[in-house]
Scaffold this active site. Sequence first.
Site, PDB file in Angstrom:
ATOM      1  N   ASP A   1       3.183   2.545  -0.309  1.00 42.09           N
ATOM      2  CA  ASP A   1       3.070   3.403   1.035  1.00 42.09           C
ATOM      3  C   ASP A   1       3.957   4.647   0.546  1.00 42.09           C
ATOM      4  O   ASP A   1       4.521   4.873   1.646  1.00 42.09           O
ATOM      5  CB  ASP A   1       3.794   2.493   2.019  1.00 42.09           C
ATOM      6  CG  ASP A   1       3.046   1.063   2.251  1.00 42.09           C
ATOM      7  OD1 ASP A   1       1.887   1.116   2.037  1.00 42.09           O
ATOM      8  OD2 ASP A   1       3.906   0.112   2.265  1.00 42.09           O
TER       9      ASP A   1
ATOM     10  N   LYS B   1       0.144   8.177  -0.997  1.00 43.95           N
ATOM     11  CA  LYS B   1      -0.612   8.617  -1.954  1.00 43.95           C
ATOM     12  C   LYS B   1      -1.947   8.973  -1.675  1.00 43.95           C
ATOM     13  O   LYS B   1      -2.395   9.892  -2.109  1.00 43.95           O
ATOM     14  CB  LYS B   1      -0.997   7.423  -3.148  1.00 43.95           C
ATOM     15  CG  LYS B   1       0.402   6.961  -3.784  1.00 43.95           C
ATOM     16  CD  LYS B   1      -0.120   5.803  -4.807  1.00 43.95           C
ATOM     17  CE  LYS B   1      -0.060   4.453  -4.253  1.00 43.95           C
ATOM     18  NZ  LYS B   1       1.182   4.121  -3.468  1.00 43.95           N
TER      19      LYS B   1
ATOM     20  N   GLY C   1      -3.953   0.517   1.100  1.00 42.76           N
ATOM     21  CA  GLY C   1      -4.454   1.159   2.335  1.00 42.76           C
ATOM     22  C   GLY C   1      -3.799   2.658   2.389  1.00 42.76           C
ATOM     23  O   GLY C   1      -2.655   2.932   2.279  1.00 42.76           O
ATOM     24  N   HIS C   2      -5.068   3.527   2.305  1.00 36.98           N
ATOM     25  CA  HIS C   2      -4.621   4.926   2.562  1.00 36.98           C
ATOM     26  C   HIS C   2      -5.111   5.520   3.745  1.00 36.98           C
ATOM     27  O   HIS C   2      -6.158   5.276   3.915  1.00 36.98           O
ATOM     28  CB  HIS C   2      -5.197   5.650   1.393  1.00 36.98           C
ATOM     29  CG  HIS C   2      -4.730   5.303  -0.113  1.00 36.98           C
ATOM     30  ND1 HIS C   2      -5.171   5.479  -1.554  1.00 36.98           N
ATOM     31  CD2 HIS C   2      -3.400   4.731  -0.386  1.00 36.98           C
ATOM     32  CE1 HIS C   2      -4.666   5.153  -2.335  1.00 36.98           C
ATOM     33  NE2 HIS C   2      -3.459   4.655  -1.754  1.00 36.98           N
TER      34      HIS C   2
ATOM     35  N   GLN D   1       0.070   0.610  -4.347  1.00 36.99           N
ATOM     36  CA  GLN D   1       1.306   0.000  -4.633  1.00 36.99           C
ATOM     37  C   GLN D   1       1.976   0.923  -5.315  1.00 36.99           C
ATOM     38  O   GLN D   1       1.747   2.130  -5.450  1.00 36.99           O
ATOM     39  CB  GLN D   1       0.978  -1.190  -5.164  1.00 36.99           C
ATOM     40  CG  GLN D   1       0.428  -2.251  -4.282  1.00 36.99           C
ATOM     41  CD  GLN D   1      -0.985  -2.383  -4.391  1.00 36.99           C
ATOM     42  OE1 GLN D   1      -1.658  -2.532  -5.761  1.00 36.99           O
ATOM     43  NE2 GLN D   1      -1.845  -2.714  -3.525  1.00 36.99           N
TER      44      GLN D   1
HETATM   45  P1  IMP Z   1      -0.529  -8.888  -2.646  1.00 38.22           P
HETATM   46  O1  IMP Z   1      -0.587  -7.837  -3.143  1.00 38.22           O
HETATM   47  O2  IMP Z   1      -1.277  -9.307  -1.318  1.00 38.22           O
HETATM   48  O3  IMP Z   1      -0.311 -10.390  -3.164  1.00 38.22           O
HETATM   49  O4  IMP Z   1       1.070  -8.970  -1.818  1.00 38.22           O
HETATM   50  C1  IMP Z   1       2.250  -8.862  -2.895  1.00 38.22           C
HETATM   51  C2  IMP Z   1       3.278  -8.135  -2.388  1.00 38.22           C
HETATM   52  O5  IMP Z   1       2.959  -6.638  -2.621  1.00 38.22           O
HETATM   53  C3  IMP Z   1       3.845  -8.137  -0.925  1.00 38.22           C
HETATM   54  O6  IMP Z   1       5.139  -7.913  -0.663  1.00 38.22           O
HETATM   55  C4  IMP Z   1       2.782  -7.039  -0.046  1.00 38.22           C
HETATM   56  O7  IMP Z   1       3.619  -6.556   1.079  1.00 38.22           O
HETATM   57  C5  IMP Z   1       3.097  -6.081  -1.296  1.00 38.22           C
HETATM   58  N1  IMP Z   1       1.881  -5.022  -1.265  1.00 38.22           N
HETATM   59  C6  IMP Z   1       0.625  -5.237  -1.737  1.00 38.22           C
HETATM   60  N2  IMP Z   1      -0.110  -3.999  -1.416  1.00 38.22           N
HETATM   61  C7  IMP Z   1       0.816  -3.151  -0.874  1.00 38.22           C
HETATM   62  C8  IMP Z   1       0.715  -1.892  -0.523  1.00 38.22           C
HETATM   63  O8  IMP Z   1      -0.332  -1.344  -0.706  1.00 38.22           O
HETATM   64  N3  IMP Z   1       1.775  -1.012   0.031  1.00 38.22           N
HETATM   65  C9  IMP Z   1       2.738  -1.852   0.122  1.00 38.22           C
HETATM   66  N4  IMP Z   1       3.349  -3.213  -0.127  1.00 38.22           N
HETATM   67  C10 IMP Z   1       2.057  -3.671  -0.796  1.00 38.22           C
END
Ligand code: IMP
Length: 430
Positions: free
Chosen positions: A13, A16, A40-41, A225
Amino acid sequence: MTNVAVIGTQWGDEGKGKVVDLLTQGANLVVRFQGGNNAGHTLVVGDDTYALHLVPSGILHPDKTAVIGSGVVIDPVVLIEEIENLRKRGVAITPDNLKISEKAHLILPYHKALDAARESASFGQKIGTTGRGIGPAYEDKASRLGLRAGDLLDLDGFKEKLVRAIVEKNHLLTTLYGQAKIEPDSIVQSAKIWAAALSPFIANTFLIIQKASKTGRHILFEGAQGVQLDIDHGTYPFVTSSNPTTGGVAVGSGIAPRDISSVLGLVKAYTSRVGEGPFPTELVNDIGEKIRNVGREFGTTTGRPRRCGWLDAVVVKAAVELCGIDWLAITKLDVLKGLDELKIATHYVLEGEKIDYVPASISDLAKAEPVYETFKGFDQDITGARSLADLPKEARAYLDRLTELVGAKIALVSVGPERNQTIFAHRFFQ
Ligand code: IMP
């Protein structure tokens, strides 16, 4: 040839979407290399706001090719919906400008069911996932039970693999988690729809990327991420299941590491994190609340409020070193306007000892006390700044110290959500 990788240096977040969108103007190919629709962008183009989850941001530029690389996990339902929504808003999407790697793994209904079941199981470890089935899909990839986009081109083979893979899933879902069984036939029926919609886009993206690189076309690698969510180098187990680091660029798109010419590290001017896990500079107070509200720190994908805190140079320095970051893009500097003081954590104290790295053990990280340098805040509206010299001296002192602490230079500063609310100190793709 200039190939630039855009990497999130914190917990994701970092903004990007906007930076990738800006750099896309000089690139020919824009490639996603890991993650899925957990990302999510948000992109603001004139009066329009686009929230993208799977389709690379480059799609908003008509003459670019957007590539979903082999390291991405694709939920076909989400991808089809995203393509349809973009088309409804007038964005042209054709097999010429969107390519999906035949090797990218699919997120299937049982992955989502398992993700949800695990997160709510009383005996489990709640990670705070996005609930999109990301972890279980990557697990199947590693255990060689996954189905890939290319399998949609042979539905008989798809069915055979699915029937094999689903036995174990249904056992876990029904016996361990007390959930309903998932019928393979329902997935096979859906797969026909997915195949009809997605087949035209499925391609050998390795060859496309190699050819582009060899013929001097510019490639932008769009990370999702951030480094602290990397499965190997992040705050495990509170991480995602892929590698958002520069190593992941090579693996997840199919390019030699030496062909990545520049790495741009995205640094939000403060820190945020969603989900569980230690966060040394977190502000559980009015300042954290103010940053969350002014910065609109609510998840693009899940709507969850993000935890907010001071900028952490220990975290950013780790990203610079691990990812070979030579340039920084500072985002959301405008959000800090009006705070009396700003702080940067320069190191931690763990059990009385000074450390300048992120400890691997999360219980150590939870105990680590950040040590801050304090800066005077700024009160001016900076959204009109177009060069570093336009920034108030307090904001410049804050940025100068960050670059000194982490050892990388500033290429760009974002001072607002619009494309033009940007300071460029270095140009890529010239
Ligand atoms: P997962 O990717 O859904 O398995 O989530 C694993 C961890 O990564 C959790 O803490 C999510 O909140 C975090 N996470 C996954 N994608 C994002 C992102 O795009 N931005 C911020 N945190 C993310």
